[in-house]
Design a protein around this motif. Sequence first.
Motif, PDB file in Angstrom:
ATOM      1  N   ASN A   1       0.845  -1.189   0.000  1.00 47.14           N
ATOM      2  CA  ASN A   1       0.000   0.000   0.000  1.00 47.14           C
ATOM      3  C   ASN A   1       0.885   1.246   0.000  1.00 47.14           C
ATOM      4  N   PRO A   2       0.708   2.133  -0.987  1.00 47.04           N
ATOM      5  CA  PRO A   2       1.583   3.311  -1.066  1.00 47.04           C
ATOM      6  C   PRO A   2       1.612   4.108   0.227  1.00 47.04           C
ATOM      7  N   LEU A   3       0.472   4.188   0.932  1.00 45.93           N
ATOM      8  CA  LEU A   3       0.460   4.956   2.175  1.00 45.93           C
ATOM      9  C   LEU A   3       1.381   4.338   3.211  1.00 45.93           C
ATOM     10  N   VAL A   4       1.354   3.003   3.290  1.00 43.80           N
ATOM     11  CA  VAL A   4       2.211   2.332   4.276  1.00 43.80           C
ATOM     12  C   VAL A   4       3.674   2.450   3.857  1.00 43.80           C
ATOM     13  N   ILE A   5       3.924   2.318   2.540  1.00 41.90           N
ATOM     14  CA  ILE A   5       5.289   2.495   2.046  1.00 41.90           C
ATOM     15  C   ILE A   5       5.791   3.888   2.420  1.00 41.90           C
ATOM     16  N   PHE A   6       4.911   4.845   2.224  1.00 42.23           N
ATOM     17  CA  PHE A   6       5.244   6.224   2.517  1.00 42.23           C
ATOM     18  C   PHE A   6       5.549   6.415   4.003  1.00 42.23           C
ATOM     19  N   MET A   7       4.732   5.768   4.857  1.00 41.90           N
ATOM     20  CA  MET A   7       4.995   5.856   6.299  1.00 41.90           C
ATOM     21  C   MET A   7       6.343   5.233   6.631  1.00 41.90           C
ATOM     22  N   SER A   8       6.684   4.146   5.933  1.00 36.50           N
ATOM     23  CA  SER A   8       7.977   3.508   6.178  1.00 36.50           C
ATOM     24  C   SER A   8       9.118   4.440   5.792  1.00 36.50           C
ATOM     25  N   ILE A   9       8.917   5.188   4.686  1.00 38.24           N
ATOM     26  CA  ILE A   9       9.951   6.150   4.282  1.00 38.24           C
ATOM     27  C   ILE A   9      10.106   7.228   5.348  1.00 38.24           C
ATOM     28  N   GLU A  10       8.965   7.683   5.893  1.00 37.15           N
ATOM     29  CA  GLU A  10       9.031   8.678   6.970  1.00 37.15           C
ATOM     30  C   GLU A  10       9.794   8.120   8.170  1.00 37.15           C
ATOM     31  N   LEU A  11       9.613   6.829   8.415  1.00 36.59           N
ATOM     32  CA  LEU A  11      10.333   6.190   9.517  1.00 36.59           C
ATOM     33  C   LEU A  11      11.841   6.251   9.270  1.00 36.59           C
ATOM     34  N   MET A  12      12.232   6.026   7.994  1.00 33.89           N
ATOM     35  CA  MET A  12      13.661   6.111   7.666  1.00 33.89           C
ATOM     36  C   MET A  12      14.187   7.514   7.945  1.00 33.89           C
ATOM     37  N   LEU A  13      13.413   8.529   7.541  1.00 35.72           N
ATOM     38  CA  LEU A  13      13.859   9.908   7.764  1.00 35.72           C
ATOM     39  C   LEU A  13      13.965  10.201   9.253  1.00 35.72           C
ATOM     40  N   ASN A  14      12.983   9.697  10.026  1.00 36.86           N
ATOM     41  CA  ASN A  14      13.027   9.966  11.459  1.00 36.86           C
ATOM     42  C   ASN A  14      14.148   9.208  12.148  1.00 36.86           C
ATOM     43  N   ALA A  15      14.493   8.032  11.595  1.00 36.17           N
ATOM     44  CA  ALA A  15      15.655   7.324  12.131  1.00 36.17           C
ATOM     45  C   ALA A  15      16.899   8.176  11.929  1.00 36.17           C
ATOM     46  N   ALA A  16      16.992   8.795  10.757  1.00 36.15           N
ATOM     47  CA  ALA A  16      18.133   9.681  10.498  1.00 36.15           C
ATOM     48  C   ALA A  16      18.108  10.855  11.470  1.00 36.15           C
ATOM     49  N   ASN A  17      16.915  11.405  11.748  1.00 35.54           N
ATOM     50  CA  ASN A  17      16.803  12.511  12.702  1.00 35.54           C
ATOM     51  C   ASN A  17      17.334  12.120  14.065  1.00 35.54           C
ATOM     52  N   LEU A  18      16.926  10.934  14.516  1.00 33.85           N
ATOM     53  CA  LEU A  18      17.365  10.463  15.836  1.00 33.85           C
ATOM     54  C   LEU A  18      18.887  10.339  15.857  1.00 33.85           C
ATOM     55  N   ALA A  19      19.431   9.795  14.748  1.00 32.89           N
ATOM     56  CA  ALA A  19      20.886   9.650  14.687  1.00 32.89           C
ATOM     57  C   ALA A  19      21.562  11.022  14.731  1.00 32.89           C
ATOM     58  N   PHE A  20      20.995  12.004  14.017  1.00 37.75           N
ATOM     59  CA  PHE A  20      21.584  13.346  14.024  1.00 37.75           C
ATOM     60  C   PHE A  20      21.620  13.915  15.445  1.00 37.75           C
ATOM     61  N   VAL A  21      20.497  13.801  16.148  1.00 42.82           N
ATOM     62  CA  VAL A  21      20.441  14.363  17.497  1.00 42.82           C
ATOM     63  C   VAL A  21      21.432  13.644  18.415  1.00 42.82           C
ATOM     64  N   ALA A  22      21.458  12.313  18.318  1.00 45.65           N
ATOM     65  CA  ALA A  22      22.351  11.543  19.201  1.00 45.65           C
ATOM     66  C   ALA A  22      23.806  11.890  18.925  1.00 45.65           C
ATOM     67  N   PHE A  23      24.167  11.919  17.632  1.00 42.74           N
ATOM     68  CA  PHE A  23      25.567  12.220  17.298  1.00 42.74           C
ATOM     69  C   PHE A  23      25.914  13.655  17.670  1.00 42.74           C
TER      70      PHE A  23
END
Lengths: 100, 485
Positions: A27-49
């Motif tokens: 489902n494109p919406l779920v795929i899209f949510m997964s992409i958002e998860l990837m971006l937020n994972a990067a955000n978390l890494a940025f803050v931690a680093f």
Amino acid sequence: MVPVGYYTTLSAVLFTIGVVGVLVRRNPLVIFMSIELMLNAANLAFVAFGREAGQLDGQVIVFFVMTVAAAEVAVGLAIIVAIFRARQRINVDDLNLMRW
Amino acid sequence: MELAFPVIGWRVITPMLLVTGTGFACLLLDLLPPKERKGHVAAVGLLGLALAGLATGLLWGQRETAFREMVALDEFALFFNLLFCVATGLVLLLSHGYIRRQGIEQGEYYILVLFAALGMMLMAAGTDLLIIFLGLELMSLSLYVLAGFFRTRPASNESAMKYFLLGAFATGFFLYGIALIYGATGTTSLPRLAEALARAELGRDPLLFAGLGLLLVGFGFKISSVPFHMWAPDVYEGAPTAITALIATGSKAAAFAALLRVLLGPMRGLQPDWLVLVWILAALTMTLGNVVAIAQSNLKRMLAYSSIAHVGYMLIGVVVGTQLGAAAVLYYLAAYTFMTAGAFGVILLLERRGAEAVQLGDYAGLAARHPLLALLLALFLLSLIGFPPTAGFVGKFYLFSAAIEAGYVGLAILAVLNAVIASYYYLRLIVYMYMREPEGEPVVAALTPAAGLGLAVAVWGTLHLGLAPGPLIGLAQGAVGPFLP
């Protein structure tokens, strides 16, 4: 204080969940949510680093990423709506007009 | 406490400011009547691009950074600025009549093209991974919308969706790569990254390598190199043809600009590590692109695979990594812009039964009905093959000789073999145009003055770069000077 390693591990896990989500969901919406998860994972890494290095840069970058993600949501949902209007259903397996 | 007001280096971003201003002016202009015709918006857009190109010419030779070394004004950025102005200008010229005929003449179209150009400029001028990311997103988001601009056509919707999902997926990789590099070095600025990497203990940090790998995946998607090319044929086929030309020329050039700046800049010290990877990418990309292109009967798809193959050739220049190699990539990008925009420019003029003529069969006997357009298309195709005296020949010559000079003879041989395979499907189209009898309903051509001017510029570029390559190769060598003295 929670060690930085915990945050980066969590971020790596979230990123992996995001990648797997994009690859297995239909489902494109779920795929899209997964992409958002990837971006937020990067955000978390940025803050931690950023915290590890004792800089604010990491946190400032997160604001930029959030802005970009918001713009991406606007465009992405618009495209999904356009397809839904034309076909009354959305599933990436239906997007097979063009192949090879 | 006193706050220091930061110095803002407006001069460094003059071309970008001009394009931004033009974009905003077009946004306002779009609101004014006439509602049906938007030619004036395109004209203002062209004017803005011309001004940006002029500013680029005036700034030539200066070297400066601004915004805490986040944006650079150097020959490299200026070379690409000029390239983007030309590519976007060509697309605007070719678009005008095309989108009117297709019934999608809206001001937003031109505005989005301008903002895509702004994103490209930002990517080429950015010396901070964050700025490169922002430029990439500005360009990509504009192009996602443009790819789906035929709102009622399923193929266009589908192409926008595929482009968007895969592009956003690649963005995720790109961003996580930046995060990991930031974690390993504590900076996203390319100059400071170079300093950090020069310190020996950082050189073998797994975090850094993972970051670089993810970054390469992101770039691989944007330049559509194998195995990240799957989106390209579908997007090229479904998108409006003028936008296909922009995706093939401008967005690819922008991604190459950022790739060169990152890989040959701070990551140069790690060349032994990424070299093999890029070598394999180059070999796979050109071979698969050319072999699959043979099987295509849709012209836009064929050119999509051909563009994948050309990315493979250009990656050779990245592998070589010498001054000549990098300059050859820049030259090839310029040549590729003219010949590909020209080829798509001819295709978008032709129609059959009210639909775009994109099937191979539509081109049977084209030379008898439209001798001039057939001649132009043949010229662009010969240039794509790499036939002298066209730009494509000189581009390939520089690339392959740079590879041989640096000792990558195997890669050069593979590339030449590939060029031979490629000539098959390009020549097949020429054979169709010149040696087949026309069949079925006639193909009509809608040549407008603007499109004629666009094609004339493309022809001029293709021939001029082929006959007098000296000045541009000189510019390209100067352009890579900032990181390859």
